[in-house]
Design a protein around this motif. Sequence first.
Motif, PDB file in Angstrom:
ATOM      1  N   SER A 156       0.829  -1.214   0.000  1.00 37.53           N
ATOM      2  CA  SER A 156       0.000   0.000   0.000  1.00 37.53           C
ATOM      3  C   SER A 156       0.857   1.255   0.000  1.00 37.53           C
ATOM      4  O   SER A 156       0.587   2.212  -0.733  1.00 37.53           O
ATOM      5  CB  SER A 156      -0.936   0.000   1.207  1.00 37.53           C
ATOM      6  OG  SER A 156      -1.929  -0.990   1.077  1.00 37.53           O
ATOM      7  N   ALA A 157       1.904   1.268   0.826  1.00 39.16           N
ATOM      8  CA  ALA A 157       2.807   2.417   0.844  1.00 39.16           C
ATOM      9  C   ALA A 157       3.532   2.553  -0.488  1.00 39.16           C
ATOM     10  O   ALA A 157       3.718   3.663  -0.997  1.00 39.16           O
ATOM     11  CB  ALA A 157       3.820   2.275   1.974  1.00 39.16           C
ATOM     12  N   ALA A 158       3.930   1.420  -1.068  1.00 43.82           N
ATOM     13  CA  ALA A 158       4.618   1.455  -2.357  1.00 43.82           C
ATOM     14  C   ALA A 158       3.737   2.060  -3.443  1.00 43.82           C
ATOM     15  O   ALA A 158       4.172   2.916  -4.224  1.00 43.82           O
ATOM     16  CB  ALA A 158       5.049   0.046  -2.751  1.00 43.82           C
ATOM     17  N   ALA A 159       2.478   1.623  -3.495  1.00 45.15           N
ATOM     18  CA  ALA A 159       1.552   2.148  -4.501  1.00 45.15           C
ATOM     19  C   ALA A 159       1.328   3.640  -4.307  1.00 45.15           C
ATOM     20  O   ALA A 159       1.289   4.414  -5.279  1.00 45.15           O
ATOM     21  CB  ALA A 159       0.225   1.397  -4.431  1.00 45.15           C
ATOM     22  N   SER A 692      -3.451  -1.779  -4.287  1.00 42.50           N
ATOM     23  CA  SER A 692      -2.288  -2.556  -3.844  1.00 42.50           C
ATOM     24  C   SER A 692      -2.588  -4.033  -3.662  1.00 42.50           C
ATOM     25  O   SER A 692      -1.667  -4.841  -3.594  1.00 42.50           O
ATOM     26  CB  SER A 692      -1.761  -1.996  -2.524  1.00 42.50           C
ATOM     27  OG  SER A 692      -2.697  -2.229  -1.477  1.00 42.50           O
ATOM     28  N   ARG A 693      -3.863  -4.396  -3.544  1.00 44.12           N
ATOM     29  CA  ARG A 693      -4.321  -5.760  -3.250  1.00 44.12           C
ATOM     30  C   ARG A 693      -3.850  -6.204  -1.865  1.00 44.12           C
ATOM     31  O   ARG A 693      -3.677  -7.396  -1.604  1.00 44.12           O
ATOM     32  CB  ARG A 693      -3.860  -6.759  -4.320  1.00 44.12           C
ATOM     33  CG  ARG A 693      -4.070  -6.300  -5.747  1.00 44.12           C
ATOM     34  CD  ARG A 693      -5.475  -5.781  -6.000  1.00 44.12           C
ATOM     35  NE  ARG A 693      -6.479  -6.831  -6.017  1.00 44.12           N
ATOM     36  CZ  ARG A 693      -7.792  -6.614  -5.940  1.00 44.12           C
ATOM     37  NH1 ARG A 693      -8.248  -5.373  -5.840  1.00 44.12           N
ATOM     38  NH2 ARG A 693      -8.640  -7.627  -5.962  1.00 44.12           N
ATOM     39  N   MET A 694      -3.661  -5.245  -0.988  1.00 46.59           N
ATOM     40  CA  MET A 694      -3.332  -5.525   0.413  1.00 46.59           C
ATOM     41  C   MET A 694      -4.587  -5.959   1.160  1.00 46.59           C
ATOM     42  O   MET A 694      -5.626  -5.296   1.078  1.00 46.59           O
ATOM     43  CB  MET A 694      -2.766  -4.257   1.062  1.00 46.59           C
ATOM     44  CG  MET A 694      -2.651  -4.328   2.582  1.00 46.59           C
ATOM     45  SD  MET A 694      -1.315  -5.367   3.164  1.00 46.59           S
ATOM     46  CE  MET A 694       0.056  -4.216   2.988  1.00 46.59           C
ATOM     47  N   PRO A 695      -4.509  -7.053   1.923  1.00 46.91           N
ATOM     48  CA  PRO A 695      -5.676  -7.471   2.712  1.00 46.91           C
ATOM     49  C   PRO A 695      -5.889  -6.584   3.941  1.00 46.91           C
ATOM     50  O   PRO A 695      -4.972  -5.911   4.416  1.00 46.91           O
ATOM     51  CB  PRO A 695      -5.316  -8.900   3.141  1.00 46.91           C
ATOM     52  CG  PRO A 695      -4.214  -9.324   2.231  1.00 46.91           C
ATOM     53  CD  PRO A 695      -3.462  -8.073   1.908  1.00 46.91           C
TER      54      PRO A 695
END
Length: 726
Positions: A156-159, A692-695
């Motif tokens: 998420s931070a990367a995106a 981000s596809r982070m859960p």
Amino acid sequence: MHRLLQTFQGKVDQELKELGVASHCCYCSMQCAIELRVEPVQLRVTGVQTVKDFPVASGRACPKGITAHEHARHWERLTMPLIRKNGQLTMATWDEALTAITDRFRAIQRNHGRDSVAVYGGGSLTNEKAYLLGKFARVALRTRNIDYNGRYCMSSAAAAMNKVFGLDRGMTVPLHDIPLAKFILVVGANIADCQPTMMPYFRQAQKNGAKIVVVDPRETGMAKVADLYIPIKPGTDLALMNGILHVMIEENLIDEDFIKDRTIGFDEVKNTVRDYPPEKVSRITGISMESIVKIARWYSEAETAIVYTARGIEQQARGVDNVLSCLNLVLASGKIGKPGCGYGAVTGQGNGQGGREHGQKADQLPGYRSIEDPEHRKYIASVWGVDEIELPGKGKSAYELFEAMADGEIKGLFVLASNPVTSSPNSNLVRKAVAGLDTLVVVDLFLSETAKMADIVLPGSAWTEDEGTMTNLEGRVILRRAAQRPPGQARLDWQILCDLADRLGKKQYFSYVTPEDIFEELRLASAGGKADYSGISYAKIEQQKGVFWPCPSDEHPGTERVFTDRFAHPHGKAVFHPVEFKEARELPSQEYPYYLTTGRLMIHYLTGVQTRRTVALNGKCPDPYVEMHPVTAAANRIEDGDWVELTTRRGKAKYQVKITSSIRPDTLFVPMHWEHEQSVNLLTIPELDPVSRMPEFKICAVSLRKLKSEQEGEREHEQEKVGLGR
């Protein structure tokens, strides 16, 4: 003469007894420098010493670092290949195991297509192994389905950083900039437990006059050192950030020159945050209006300031938007690109940064290139000596891989140094998905929960045995040297990948002799990319005590502080992004009246496969627990040490209660470091961030039930503690 020889031999023996190998701790993203003490005859690591002259952590190590070598020779260490026969994992030869893997994967791909076999890596792999795993998936297996557990860490931070800055480097400034900051905002980051050797930098900043604000539903170790602690309602961080920016704009506390000269898109953000006055934000977050105004003023009036985030706000289904709201503050303040000013996403895993830069992420090629960009594909194909058309496209993200397994779309899985059955959300579904595979292959040190379900297990290498580079949370590339050989018939991870590639008929693309050979190819593959390592070499790393990327040439010293003159977008400016607050997917209800959140402990790491096998660490916390506020405990007639059953819409788990006033009354906390029926991910929700596809690990609704007696809880706990095989 004999006496002289004895004297000489005595000096040699003394020198050998004191043999030391320069390395770095295998655990968190600080990658603290250590020296491995090696017994020279058997080449066995006997201890760890800290290194004072390295620029990171300055001779410090946490309890994990001091004992980091111990698990490498634990009695449960895998030393021979295992193949499942008649339902049991039994010892096999390497030839038998490698032949079985290649035959099974070929059959699956022949019958169901290349993408029916997936690859899953880890954020603790060296850069060399992460690079090689991506190449193995795309060249040897020719599958598009590769991802890694870093998807659950910093995605998420990367995106968000890519959207705003055009570049994802976890920290825009080095650690030694922290004492230069006069204000530090820490949002959803328990640095005191997760990166403990980072804390002296914050204490020095406070000695220099800095004010520290920590935002977290729990009063963590980090929160306890703060000048202002904000016990926010879970899932409302974005509203708070918008509220802070609202105050900054209303009180003319923004840097209008910086906004005009170095950013675009501010007006739309300004219009959005107009609807977030302190009184409204206070109702949403549970934070006083006075605190919201105080943060805005402290941040704006400080000469220098840094904002840090971590998994607390990133492991949410709105994780990207959460980070964007923080970055909007950074841009509006103008405090970036200067000493003591910037933003940092505090990486969790040892190589969480480097692990996603070189190709083991579903949408990326080496150098942080996009797998969907024709020019990027063409360049990497030329480095690898393959036709660009042969490179597969973008694959599925981590959790989506397991959904595809559950649907029967993916039939085979190759896992390297990761434990996704435990670390993934909604792990009941993940367990069923993995159990239904035609073939599961796991390379690991131990029989983790995932390895116990495997058809074939290969004994891989520990960090003390495998040479290679890592990229720490600053973006500093460091080098770990090998100090001992793998035990028994265990092999180095990178050699296993090369052996399998050979069996798959791709030997010419994997003819490496040393890890440095792999790194030299990585340098070439990254050249010209966003994460440019082409000017970094093993010799340069040792000479400079680490090299910051981007480093585009041999003469370049590395980039310690980014965005000093321009941002990484083609137009050179940073981009504001308006974001609106939305409630979490699951909120407390009459049936599930509390928030459940998860996190880490100082003495454990990830799913605990290594640290729970380290006696000194596991002895301090051998079992998980649930933190509960005294008000919550009293309302449920629960006392400290009682056992409770937690239930969500996905599953149930039993934990002993730890009553503490350091958590909100509406929130329960369970650490994440245990497997099987002790895993908190039996309860977590798989809602994914759309970008981000982070859960959504950090927020779900939960109920609790006190068990009839402590004996009942302990009895059921002991029964469930026994791991279940396939």
